[in-house]
Motif scaffolding. Structure first.
Motif, PDB file in Angstrom:
ATOM      1  N   GLU A   1      10.660  -4.824  -7.397  1.00 43.46           N
ATOM      2  CA  GLU A   1       9.558  -3.493  -7.517  1.00 43.46           C
ATOM      3  C   GLU A   1       8.806  -4.095  -8.009  1.00 43.46           C
ATOM      4  OE1 GLU A   1      11.653  -1.982 -12.032  1.00 43.46           O
ATOM      5  OE2 GLU A   1      10.976  -3.820 -12.083  1.00 43.46           O
ATOM      6  N   ARG A   2       8.049  -4.861  -8.306  1.00 43.73           N
ATOM      7  CA  ARG A   2       6.320  -4.918  -7.935  1.00 43.73           C
ATOM      8  C   ARG A   2       5.512  -5.321  -6.289  1.00 43.73           C
ATOM      9  NH1 ARG A   2       2.367  -8.348  -7.091  1.00 43.73           N
ATOM     10  NH2 ARG A   2       0.636  -8.233  -8.064  1.00 43.73           N
ATOM     11  N   SER A   3       6.795  -5.071  -5.462  1.00 42.73           N
ATOM     12  CA  SER A   3       6.270  -5.363  -4.538  1.00 42.73           C
ATOM     13  C   SER A   3       6.259  -3.524  -3.861  1.00 42.73           C
ATOM     14  CB  SER A   3       6.790  -5.752  -3.789  1.00 42.73           C
ATOM     15  OG  SER A   3       7.390  -6.804  -3.138  1.00 42.73           O
ATOM     16  N   LEU A   4       7.610  -3.075  -4.627  1.00 41.25           N
ATOM     17  CA  LEU A   4       7.108  -1.852  -4.232  1.00 41.25           C
ATOM     18  C   LEU A   4       6.133  -0.897  -5.036  1.00 41.25           C
ATOM     19  CD1 LEU A   4      11.200  -0.518  -4.405  1.00 41.25           C
ATOM     20  CD2 LEU A   4       9.285  -0.940  -2.202  1.00 41.25           C
ATOM     21  N   LEU A   5       5.870  -0.896  -6.437  1.00 39.15           N
ATOM     22  CA  LEU A   5       5.304  -0.145  -6.797  1.00 39.15           C
ATOM     23  C   LEU A   5       3.397  -0.759  -6.427  1.00 39.15           C
ATOM     24  CD1 LEU A   5       6.848  -0.922 -11.118  1.00 39.15           C
ATOM     25  CD2 LEU A   5       6.382   0.918  -8.763  1.00 39.15           C
ATOM     26  N   TRP A   6       3.215  -1.874  -5.647  1.00 35.78           N
ATOM     27  CA  TRP A   6       2.126  -2.723  -5.750  1.00 35.78           C
ATOM     28  C   TRP A   6       1.899  -1.593  -4.139  1.00 35.78           C
ATOM     29  CZ3 TRP A   6      -1.070  -5.894  -8.319  1.00 35.78           C
ATOM     30  CH2 TRP A   6      -2.537  -6.324  -7.363  1.00 35.78           C
ATOM     31  N   GLU A   7       2.719  -1.372  -2.980  1.00 34.03           N
ATOM     32  CA  GLU A   7       2.042  -0.639  -2.335  1.00 34.03           C
ATOM     33  C   GLU A   7       1.606   0.606  -3.027  1.00 34.03           C
ATOM     34  OE1 GLU A   7       2.028  -1.577   1.029  1.00 34.03           O
ATOM     35  OE2 GLU A   7       2.550  -3.419  -0.010  1.00 34.03           O
ATOM     36  N   ARG A   8       2.421   1.649  -3.818  1.00 35.90           N
ATOM     37  CA  ARG A   8       1.992   2.837  -4.187  1.00 35.90           C
ATOM     38  C   ARG A   8       0.042   2.256  -4.563  1.00 35.90           C
ATOM     39  NH1 ARG A   8       6.384   5.813  -7.573  1.00 35.90           N
ATOM     40  NH2 ARG A   8       4.312   7.496  -7.321  1.00 35.90           N
ATOM     41  N   TRP A   9      -0.069   0.995  -5.519  1.00 36.00           N
ATOM     42  CA  TRP A   9      -0.945   1.370  -5.983  1.00 36.00           C
ATOM     43  C   TRP A   9      -1.820   0.990  -4.854  1.00 36.00           C
ATOM     44  CZ3 TRP A   9      -3.032   2.662 -10.205  1.00 36.00           C
ATOM     45  CH2 TRP A   9      -3.035   2.111 -11.560  1.00 36.00           C
ATOM     46  N   ARG A  10      -1.594   0.722  -3.417  1.00 34.93           N
ATOM     47  CA  ARG A  10      -2.644   0.597  -1.981  1.00 34.93           C
ATOM     48  C   ARG A  10      -2.760   1.667  -1.953  1.00 34.93           C
ATOM     49  NH1 ARG A  10       0.556  -3.269   0.687  1.00 34.93           N
ATOM     50  NH2 ARG A  10      -0.610  -4.801  -0.350  1.00 34.93           N
ATOM     51  N   ALA A  11      -2.262   3.155  -2.307  1.00 34.41           N
ATOM     52  CA  ALA A  11      -1.758   3.671  -1.762  1.00 34.41           C
ATOM     53  C   ALA A  11      -3.832   4.894  -2.186  1.00 34.41           C
ATOM     54  CB  ALA A  11      -1.253   5.249  -2.083  1.00 34.41           C
ATOM     55  N   PHE A  12      -3.960   4.061  -3.387  1.00 40.46           N
ATOM     56  CA  PHE A  12      -5.553   4.278  -3.927  1.00 40.46           C
ATOM     57  C   PHE A  12      -6.163   4.183  -3.446  1.00 40.46           C
ATOM     58  CE2 PHE A  12      -2.005   5.250  -7.234  1.00 40.46           C
ATOM     59  CZ  PHE A  12      -1.735   7.253  -7.060  1.00 40.46           C
ATOM     60  N   ASP A  13      -6.018   2.472  -3.824  1.00 43.15           N
ATOM     61  CA  ASP A  13      -7.137   1.836  -3.122  1.00 43.15           C
ATOM     62  C   ASP A  13      -7.029   1.019  -1.894  1.00 43.15           C
ATOM     63  OD1 ASP A  13      -9.580  -0.524  -3.171  1.00 43.15           O
ATOM     64  OD2 ASP A  13      -9.594  -0.403  -5.108  1.00 43.15           O
ATOM     65  N   ALA A  14      -7.290   1.168  -0.964  1.00 45.55           N
ATOM     66  CA  ALA A  14      -7.007   0.225  -0.164  1.00 45.55           C
ATOM     67  C   ALA A  14      -7.746  -1.910   0.268  1.00 45.55           C
ATOM     68  CB  ALA A  14      -7.741   0.884   1.477  1.00 45.55           C
ATOM     69  N   ASP A  15      -8.261  -1.400  -1.071  1.00 43.37           N
ATOM     70  CA  ASP A  15      -9.489  -2.976  -1.638  1.00 43.37           C
ATOM     71  C   ASP A  15      -8.376  -3.446  -1.700  1.00 43.37           C
ATOM     72  OD1 ASP A  15     -11.433  -2.639   0.920  1.00 43.37           O
ATOM     73  OD2 ASP A  15     -13.034  -2.013  -0.761  1.00 43.37           O
ATOM     74  N   LEU A  16      -7.516  -3.082  -2.620  1.00 38.38           N
ATOM     75  CA  LEU A  16      -6.197  -3.673  -3.717  1.00 38.38           C
ATOM     76  C   LEU A  16      -6.212  -5.005  -4.178  1.00 38.38           C
ATOM     77  CD1 LEU A  16      -5.477  -2.968  -6.377  1.00 38.38           C
ATOM     78  CD2 LEU A  16      -2.897  -2.480  -5.109  1.00 38.38           C
ATOM     79  N   ASP A  17      -5.705  -5.524  -2.481  1.00 37.53           N
ATOM     80  CA  ASP A  17      -5.736  -7.107  -2.065  1.00 37.53           C
ATOM     81  C   ASP A  17      -6.476  -7.864  -3.063  1.00 37.53           C
ATOM     82  OD1 ASP A  17      -2.875  -6.660  -1.853  1.00 37.53           O
ATOM     83  OD2 ASP A  17      -2.929  -6.356  -0.163  1.00 37.53           O
ATOM     84  N   ALA A  18      -7.786  -7.012  -1.776  1.00 39.82           N
ATOM     85  CA  ALA A  18      -9.153  -8.331  -1.586  1.00 39.82           C
ATOM     86  C   ALA A  18      -9.750  -8.100  -3.527  1.00 39.82           C
ATOM     87  CB  ALA A  18      -9.588  -7.307  -1.286  1.00 39.82           C
TER      88      ALA A  18
END
Length: 149
Positions: A115-132
């Motif tokens: 679930e986390r992987s899928l939801l993290w991807e959705r969060w990434r749509a709000f902020d391209a720098d999320l991983d950084a």
């Protein structure tokens, strides 16, 4: 190699949180919460039970909707350590989420890895720098799911 996005100083982040809560209180909830829209997260008010005090504790958090669930990140302003609301929710999973248009009883839990992987991807749509931003923390940022009770 891309440069890590810059965060404001911790004192500024804490001041912004305090100002947001004060604005919500002063306007009796008319300002401070908003629904998620295309490309933008929403803001909700989560009331948990203090893990040591047993008293209600409220915080305003970013969220998006995943069907009937509300999805949050336990990021503590990208600082170290877990936010108090997440520690409270782990001890007392039942809480109240107030969103624009009303409140609902919810039960919080950590997203399982798939679930986390899928939801993290959705969060990434709000902020391209999320991983950084997440890389600034020494521990993995929990994705929290609030399920309706």
């Amino acid at each position: 190699m891309s440069r890590a996005p810059r965060l404001p100083p911790r004192w500024f982040i804490r001041l912004a949180w305090s100002t947001h809560r004060a604005l919500y209180r002063l306007t009796r909830g008319r300002i401070g919460l908003w629904p998620p829209k295309k490309g933008r997260w929403g803001a909700l008010r989560l009331t948990t039970t203090g893990r040591r005090s047993g008293q209600p504790r409220s915080v305003i958090l970013a969220y998006f909707e995943d069907g009937p669930n509300l999805v949050l990140m336990a990021m503590n302003g990208w600082g170290e350590g877990e936010p108090a609301w997440w520690l409270n929710l782990q001890t007392h999973p039942e809480a109240t989420a107030e969103i624009r248009g009303g409140s609902r009883r919810v039960r919080g839990r950590r997203a399982v890895p798939a679930e986390r992987s899928l939801l993290w991807e959705r969060w990434r749509a709000f902020d391209a720098d999320l991983d950084a931003y997440a890389a600034r923390r020494s521990t993995e940022t929990a994705v929290v799911i609030l399920e309706p009770q």
